[in-house]
Design a protein around this motif. Structure first.
Motif, short mmCIF file in Angstrom:
data_model
loop_
_atom_site.label_atom_id
_atom_site.label_comp_id
_atom_site.label_asym_id
_atom_site.label_seq_id
_atom_site.Cartn_x
_atom_site.Cartn_y
_atom_site.Cartn_z
N THR A 106 0.68 -1.19 -0.05
CA THR A 106 -0.04 0.05 -0.05
C THR A 106 1.00 1.31 0.07
N GLY A 141 -3.78 0.97 -1.46
CA GLY A 141 -4.48 1.73 -0.31
C GLY A 141 -5.55 2.72 -0.84
N ALA A 353 -6.83 -2.50 0.33
CA ALA A 353 -5.89 -3.45 0.64
C ALA A 353 -6.53 -5.02 0.35
#
Ligand code: NDP
Length: 403
Positions: A106, A141, A353
């Motif tokens: 992320t 993310g 995620a």
């Protein structure tokens, strides 16, 4: 049905693992490893209580490649989900290559002694992943992640080309502390104190940190000051949208946050170079991070909403001339806490995620090599955002932004 191995046991990991457990049809077996096993165990206990799912836990130093390879081979996952810190990206990618497994993260790799926020180190792994027939997905993310997917969705469904892009990240939450960061303090403060950079006419233009401030009225939050700063998705957005004339990133900060940060910076507490203290080398920012409230402890007291989105101006797909669209998600800190025991900044990162992982293990997103979110079809990801707690909305604006 697939087995995943998640690395790291902070707020983002906690949300992601909960969300994976809520979707057993996609994630049939979840394994969680981190530097401190007790944190993995605490997440596993919460998951068991909320979802009735067992999560296997392990202790690992993700910077130790042989230990990571051994763990991956023991668990036998289809995907390694890196939710530790950016410093661990390259060793975890090395371990994935050696063990022959796909990779997702992320945040882009950061050397410990320099705040860079560049993709170059991870892009350099492309050929090795490609030759191994493996996939690495970078930045799944919210920002980076959803902001890139929002942009590419607009480009697929609304705009033929994008001339101007502004990413607006507003955290309207109040945690009741004088000063705390909503995700890892070390990474957050490195980002905020780095010089601002934005994309303009084919190159990055650098300006002093926090030098440009604009007031913006955010839906479900209210009017906030947002500051122009550099954020890593500007690099991948500029790479995959070469027509962009200008791309900027903005984040809101309250006056109290700025006041504390200014003092901390002035006294040297945000330095990332080692200093000698009582015969020992310490990094002031790491020491500061150790004394600040842990982001995962802020959930219970944080009230309010986040509102993160993208405003894009460009030539309309339907040939109706230049159009501007604003696409965003509003997320409630209280609702995020109720569902997963974590505040909305961890939630808005942990959910994408999980969705990125779902895209990979279900084969909706596939490829051999290292990829950014911009290179994938936005539609199945956008669909899952709506179904898994981060609904989005898109509206047309009267014209381009005037700031
Ligand atoms: P935390 O600091 O809360 O958690 C990080 C976790 O990684 C901790 O459990 C930590 O262990 C573990 N860890 C650190 N070093 C190692 C190591 N060498 N080996 C194994 N585990 C290790 O961070 P967050 O949950 O807030 O953030 C996680 C990631 O998400 C970060 O990379 C952050 O930059 C990224 N992020 C991305 C966002 C986006 O929108 N794209 C937004 C917010 C965050 P320990 O518990 O022992 O300290």
């Amino acid at each position: 049905m697939s087995t995943v191995l998640v690395i790291g046991a902070g707020g983002v990991s906690s949300v992601c693992v909960h969300k994976m457990a809520f979707n057993p049809d996609i994630f049939s077996e979840i394994h969680l490893a981190s530097r401190t096993k007790s944190k993995c165990d605490a997440i596993a206990a919460s998951v068991k209580e909320r979802a009735g799912v067992d999560v296997a836990t392990y202790e690992v130093d993700a910077e130790e490649v042989p230990a990571m390879v051994k763990l991956i081979k023991t668990v036998g996952p289809e995907l390694v989900v890196n939710l530790a810190l950016p410093y661990q990206d390259l060793p975890i990618m090395d371990a994935c290559l050696e063990a022959g497994v796909d990779y997702l993260d992320t945040a882009n790799y950061e050397p410990k002694d320099e705040a860079k926020f560049e993709y170059k180190w991870q892009w350099a792994y492309h050929d090795r992943f490609k030759e191994a027939g493996l996939m690495a997905l970078l930045g799944s993310g919210f920002d980076p992640g959803v902001t890139s997917v929002f942009t590419m969705w607009l480009k697929k469904h609304k705009l033929k080309t994008i001339r101007q892009l502004d990413i607006l990240d507003c955290n309207g939450g109040d945690h009741g502390q004088a000063f705390a960061t909503n995700f890892n303090p070390e990474i957050n403060i490195r980002e905020v104190t780095a010089p601002a950079r934005h994309w303009e006419n084919g190159e990055f233009v650098e300006t002093p940190a926090m030098g440009k401030k604009v007031e913006f009225d955010f839906e479900s939050v209210g009017t906030k000051n947002m500051y122009m700063m550099y954020h890593e998705e500007l690099e991948s957005l500029a790479k995959f949208n070469p027509e962009l004339e200008r791309a900027r990133f903005w984040m809101t900060f309250g006056d109290e946050y700025i006041k504390h940060l200014t003092v901390l910076q002035n006294v040297g507490m945000t330095r990332i170079d080692p200093i000698k203290y009582k015969g020992q080398e310490i990094i002031p920012l790491q020491f500061l991070a150790a004394v600040l409230p842990k982001p995962e402890t802020l959930g219970e007291t944080t009230k309010g909403n986040t509102n993160i989105g993208v405003i894009a101006t460009g030539e309309a797909l339907d040939g109706s001339g230049e159009k501007t669209f604003y696409i965003n998600n509003i997320c409630s800190h209280e609702a995020a806490y109720e569902e997963t025991g974590n505040q909305a900044v961890s939630y808005t990162t942990g959910v994408p995620a999980m969705i990125g992982s779902a895209m990979m293990v279900t084969g909706k997103w596939e490829g051999d090599g290292v990829f950014n979110m911009e290179e994938m079809d936005p539609d199945p990801f956008m669909e899952m955002l709506n179904d898994h707690g981060l609904p989005w909305q898109v509206k047309e604006m009267d014209g381009p932004v005037d700031f």
